[in-house]
Design an enzyme around this catalytic site. Structure first.
Site, mmCIF file in Angstrom:
data_model
loop_
_atom_site.group_PDB
_atom_site.id
_atom_site.type_symbol
_atom_site.label_atom_id
_atom_site.label_comp_id
_atom_site.label_asym_id
_atom_site.label_seq_id
_atom_site.Cartn_x
_atom_site.Cartn_y
_atom_site.Cartn_z
ATOM 1 N N ASP A 265 1.327 -0.896 -0.126
ATOM 2 C CA ASP A 265 0.123 -0.073 -0.116
ATOM 3 C C ASP A 265 1.402 1.413 -0.201
ATOM 4 O O ASP A 265 2.133 0.727 0.612
ATOM 5 C CB ASP A 265 -1.050 -0.463 1.226
HETATM 6 C C1 GLC Z 1 -4.556 4.063 -0.667
HETATM 7 C C2 GLC Z 1 -4.987 3.341 -0.031
HETATM 8 C C3 GLC Z 1 -5.612 2.184 -1.166
HETATM 9 C C4 GLC Z 1 -5.480 2.677 -2.261
HETATM 10 C C5 GLC Z 1 -4.246 2.777 -3.087
HETATM 11 C C6 GLC Z 1 -3.667 3.926 -3.914
HETATM 12 O O1 GLC Z 1 -3.585 4.871 0.549
HETATM 13 O O2 GLC Z 1 -4.944 2.938 1.396
HETATM 14 O O3 GLC Z 1 -6.661 1.286 -0.343
HETATM 15 O O4 GLC Z 1 -5.152 2.367 -3.481
HETATM 16 O O5 GLC Z 1 -3.388 3.488 -1.263
HETATM 17 O O6 GLC Z 1 -4.780 4.739 -3.851
#
Ligand code: GLC
Length: 703
Positions: A265
């Site tokens: 993430d």
């Molecule tokens: C965010 C979220 C994740 C998302 C990623 C890209 O922080 O936790 O669910 O897909 O970053 O945007």
């Protein structure tokens, strides 16, 4: 095109160490974007690409597809011409915004979710998106957590069915087709148990609970062929998920045989330093790669430190190779080597169509849950002047909910307009959003519809609340309006269960509309005026008060279970026991009777069938979500008082009786036993066929 494995191996054998590490690096395109990074093969993926990039020729790209193609042609100038994979948060629709995932689960209709995901794939891929960071399959038992909106609720069986359906919808039968998306099951794992419902906080989950409650939806996504997973921000039992080899390798690869790739993430590789398990970025990168994170989302720790770590002998090159192999495998399966560019001719496919709107309307309608309907106030009939008032009265984009990157408010008909268009000719709708005026106008109304709830910004990532009652000021408004004594309907728009105990006592009807998406207004109108009946059921328990959380249906019995008239009647001296509304609950515009539960055999050898007769005892047709629960009475570990094992929706005409039959097989009764192995244990079971998770027709069988 050669088969994926030989293609991947051949390409890998030609790659330098730097080119390999480049494939493990995902970036966003910001003001500091350097096109040479792409030419030098230092980037494997770009996420959430902006729509306008300044090209080297000084022009600015205008459409998302044009931007993707501009960036892709830079990457294809690299030595080995490995295409970028473009990722984006296409969570519940692209331009056709469907209900939020929690609402989708309320429809108890995985096939509908699959259809919606395939529409989203068609629309997003037309704009050059190859990969979506969805479905989020985090089990959540704490509605204070903002991201409860993004998952499929508290139950592993429902969430597992939804996870597989959405993966199939995004990826289709053939992932190499240009109108599909690589899916991403997230956030692996245990993210929904963040302490206090506070996003990013740690989760403490026992291994049996992790395996029996939180992991099944991920395993279901893997079995459905999901191409990627995303490691969670969460510190799980002391080891952050992004550093957790037990999760990312032992279970995901060793037990489930997952062969796609894992992306961290946002920045969570570098955040291992904050977590306190890595001294610096180099150690963070080493730990994450070794744990099983193949691609680093935006921290650049992989790009900036892995080559040196390999040279220092701290990272074996075959760990790099394995990560690159997985990334190339998915890129090849997605057909990117044969069609790396977005087809500008398909850009028109990114728009909502009449069909996609129809689907969105049907989905929104099937998600809405009728929780109270005193004296059959709904559907509204026989009222000439109806006041509609509240902060959602003219809602457009507010209907979309969290994570709608590409939803456009102008694509949604305002709620007031949708209600006006659908209202019967002899009904006069009055709209007033000024609280003081609403009270005045209400005196001239025959009925009042309150449309209140959470703005989408109160929902989603890190939008956690400490108080589950209605947003500030709304409870007072309900009280003032209800005091007028008019027939009053409360419609709540929210991304989570709210504690509505006060309001339930004040209004005659309560309809939960969640954040229903682009066609939410029309769907609400169809239900309010009775053209269609509500059929949603709660995918998550509704608490009486914030202080009850966590509260969920598949709880353990304890040594002193709550018994109606016994000494241990309650768990709080200031609240009645049990939830306001239980998991699986929902009303419609007719009534149903359940009887004649039959269990085919007293003992389950490898399968038994359980059936019951469901009769529509009311005045109009209705859809009933018939639910099958079991209880394992004695185990080597304590067992939940109920577990959903299957469900079937049946549409019944007035007076119609249908025999609904479920099959229970031994593997459906497996759980993580005291010795840590998964399997069944002989003993006695209760089994229910019921309309929700409390009470109802019960049978027995032995294993
Ligand atoms: C965010 C979220 C994740 C998302 C990623 C890209 O922080 O936790 O669910 O897909 O970053 O945007």
């Amino acid at each position: 095109m050669p088969d994926t494995e030989s293609f991947t191996e051949h390409l890998l054998s030609q790659m330098t160490l730097d080119e390999k590490i480049g494939q493990l690096n995902q970036i966003t395109v910001g003001p500091d974007f350097d096109p040479d990074m792409l030419r030098q093969g230092k980037v494997g993926s770009i996420l959430n690409g902006s729509s306008g990039v300044l090209t080297e020729q000084g022009a600015r790209t205008t459409t998302r597809a044009e931007t993707a193609n501009y960036l892709q042609q830079l990457a294809l100038q690299s030595r080995l011409k490995i295409p970028l994979i473009f990722g984006r948060d296409v969570i519940h629709g692209h331009r056709t915004v469907f209900p939020i995932p929690l609402a989708q689960a309320a429809a108890f209709d995985p096939a509908l979710a699959e259809e919606a995901a395939s529409v989203a794939a068609r629309e997003a891929s037309a704009e050059g998106v190859h990969w979506t960071f969805a479905p989020a399959v985090d089990i959540a038992r704490d509605p204070r957590w903002g991201r409860v909106a993004e998952g499929f609720g508290e139950d592993p069986t429902l969430a597992s069915r939804m996870a597989a359906a959405v993966v199939r919808g995004f990826q289709g039968e053939d992932l190499s087709r240009p109108d599909t998306l690589v899916a991403c099951a997230k956030h692996y794992a245990g993210y929904g148990a963040a302490e206090g419902g506070r996003d990013y906080e740690n989760s403490e989950i026992s291994e049996p609970t992790l395996r029996d409650i939180y992991l099944p939806p991920f395993e279901s996504a893997v079995r459905a062929g999901v191409g990627t997973l995303m490691s969670a921000f969460v510190d799980l039992n002391g080891t952050p998920a992004t550093a957790n080899r037990h999760l990312l390798t032992d279970i995901l690869r060793g037990e489930w045989g997952f062969d796609g790739f894992v992306v961290s993430d946002w920045d969570s590789v570098a955040e291992l330093i904050q977590h306190g398990v890595a001294e610096d970025r180099a150690e963070a990168a080493r730990i994450a790669l070794h744990a099983g994170v193949d691609m680093d989302m935006v921290s650049r720790a992989y790009l900036e430190t892995l080559a040196a770590s390999v040279r220092d002998g701290k990272v074996p090159v075959d760990e790099i190779d394995e990560a690159v192999r997985r990334v190339l495998r998915i890129k090849h399966r997605a057909g990117l080597f044969s069609h790396p560019y977005a087809d500008p001719q398909r850009a028109a496919h990114s728009q909502p169509t009449a069909e996609s709107r129809q689907l969105a309307r049907r989905f929104a309608r099937q998600c809405m849950v009728l929780l109270k309907n005193e004296d059959g106030l709904l559907p509204l009939q026989g009222f000439r002047r109806i006041l509609v008032t509240g902060n959602f009265a003219h809602a457009r984009g507010e209907l979309f909910g969290t994570w709608t990157l590409d939803g456009r408010a102008e694509d949604a008909v305002p709620l007031s307009e949708a209600l006006r268009q659908a209202a019967p000719r002899d009904v006069e709708l009055m709209f007033e959003t000024h609280v003081d005026l609403a009270l005045h106008v209400a005196h001239h109304a025959d009925a009042v519809v309150l449309v209140l709830g959470e703005h989408p910004s109160r929902s989603g990532e890190n939008a956690n609340v400490s108080d589950l009652t209605l947003p500030a000021g709304q409870a007072e408004f309900v009280e003032a309006m209800a005091a007028l004594g008019k027939p009053t309907v409360l419609v709540v728009f929210a991304g989570r269960p709210l504690a509505l105990t006060r309001q339930v006592a004040q209004v005659h009807a309560l309809l939960y509309a969640w954040h229903p998406g682009i066609e939410g207004g029309a769907a609400l109108a169809e239900i309010l005026f009775g053209y269609e009946a509500p059929s949603g059921r709660l995918p998550i328990t509704f608490p009486r008060a914030t202080g009850q959380v966590p509260i969920y249906y598949n709880h353990k019995n304890s040594g002193r279970p709550i018994v109606a008239d016994g000494a241990f009647r309650t768990r709080y001296i200031d609240l009645p026991s049990g939830p306001l509304y239980p998991f699986g609950y929902g009303l419609t515009y007719t009534t149903f009777r359940y009887n004649n539960l039959r269990v085919s055999d007293a003992t389950l050898r490898n399968r038994i069938t359980v059936s019951a007769e469901i009769t529509n005892t009311g005045p109009r047709a209705g859809r009933e979500v018939v639910q099958l629960y079991v209880r394992d009475l004695v185990g080597s570990l304590t067992r939940p008082v109920r577990e959903l094992k299957d469900f079937q929706a049946v549409d019944l005409r007035p007076g119609e009786t249908r025999k609904v039959t479920f099959t229970i097989t031994e593997d459906m009764l497996a759980f993580t036993r005291a010795d840590g192995t998964r399997g069944v244990e002989p003993g006695n079971f209760h089994v229910w066929i019921v309309p929700h998770s409390q009470g109802g027709l019960r049978g027995e069988f032995a294993l």
